[in-house]
Design an enzyme around this catalytic site. Sequence first.
Site, short mmCIF file in Angstrom:
data_model
loop_
_atom_site.label_atom_id
_atom_site.label_comp_id
_atom_site.label_asym_id
_atom_site.label_seq_id
_atom_site.Cartn_x
_atom_site.Cartn_y
_atom_site.Cartn_z
N ASP A 290 -2.69 0.49 8.15
CA ASP A 290 -1.44 1.29 7.92
C ASP A 290 -0.34 0.90 8.92
OD1 ASP A 290 -2.76 2.81 6.16
OD2 ASP A 290 -3.41 4.44 7.44
N ASN B 182 0.85 -1.09 -0.03
CA ASN B 182 0.15 -0.09 0.08
C ASN B 182 1.13 1.27 0.06
OD1 ASN B 182 -2.39 1.51 0.44
ND2 ASN B 182 -1.77 1.82 2.55
N SER C 138 4.74 7.06 2.12
CA SER C 138 5.34 5.50 2.71
C SER C 138 4.66 4.33 2.07
CB SER C 138 5.12 5.01 4.36
OG SER C 138 5.47 6.02 5.05
N HIS D 139 0.92 5.17 1.42
CA HIS D 139 0.01 5.95 2.47
C HIS D 139 0.99 7.26 2.59
CE1 HIS D 139 -2.15 6.93 5.87
NE2 HIS D 139 -1.26 7.31 6.46
C1 GRF Z 1 -2.75 9.19 -2.41
O1 GRF Z 1 -2.08 10.21 -1.87
C2 GRF Z 1 -2.45 7.72 -1.77
O2 GRF Z 1 -1.33 7.73 -0.98
C3 GRF Z 1 -3.80 8.01 -0.85
O3 GRF Z 1 -4.93 8.56 -1.60
C4 GRF Z 1 -4.27 9.17 -2.63
C5 GRF Z 1 -4.88 8.63 -3.78
O4 GRF Z 1 -4.51 9.25 -5.06
N1 GRF Z 1 -4.15 6.84 0.02
P1 GRF Z 1 -4.65 8.47 -6.37
O5 GRF Z 1 -6.02 7.99 -6.40
O6 GRF Z 1 -3.58 7.45 -6.64
O7 GRF Z 1 -4.52 9.84 -7.32
#
Ligand code: GRF
Length: 237
Positions: A160, A122, A151, A124
């Site tokens: 997370d 994932n 991360s 985050h």
């Molecule tokens: C990203 O910042 C990701 O880390 C978070 O949500 C956002 C998603 O952006 N979990 P995208 O859909 O990849 O543009």
Amino acid sequence: MTAATTTATAVATPAAAHARIAVLVSGRGSNLQALLDAIADGRLHARIVGVFSDRPEAAALDRVAPGLRWSRDARGYPDRASFDAELADAVAAAAPDWVFCAGYMRILGDAFVRRFDGRLLNVHPSLLPRHKGLHTHARALQAGDAEHGASVHFVVPELDAGAVVAQVRIPVLAGDTPEALAARLLPEEHRLVAAALALAVAGRLAERDGQVRLDGQPLFGPLQLDSAGILRPGSRH
Ligand code: GRF
């Protein structure tokens, strides 16, 4: 996967050598696009074998061909387990080597995590273990953090909380708003996901007993992305 049986020509690595990545999305899909771009320009030797969403309206789905899309509205299911089971079957049918959550905003239940254990990552938008969960940019500002970042981590049932593979750091600037911080972080996050997935598909990453292993050796802190896009052992964690 079909073998290349046509007359040999001087072409790049056959598709069979490319690792298979399934991507889980809920929103706009800019991280998915970062992977697609990295594949297109040769930084990531992989194939996206499916894009899966809990939200049929997710813009991310439009970034790949219709045949690669799977989506169901999670709200139409009686409980998390029944949605997750259907999602897991669909993901498994794509036979991925790695499953990457790229802005997937739904908690994955234990059964899903167990089924893809060791190959589920994932991204985050915080320097984990700081700011798990939502609103990470606002929380970094509220906390007075001097640095913020993103991360990539292995997924475990706790939100997370899995072992962190790699991070990218940016300074928090005077006058930053959550929106400004998010906008400055996003391109760095994109570089991070491409670099981290490149390690994964090269077979260099594993997780054992809650610890990341790189080339078979335990990693004692997350790798840090440098300005040249190289992941290096971290001096801070
Ligand atoms: C990203 O910042 C990701 O880390 C978070 O949500 C956002 C998603 O952006 N979990 P995208 O859909 O990849 O543009």
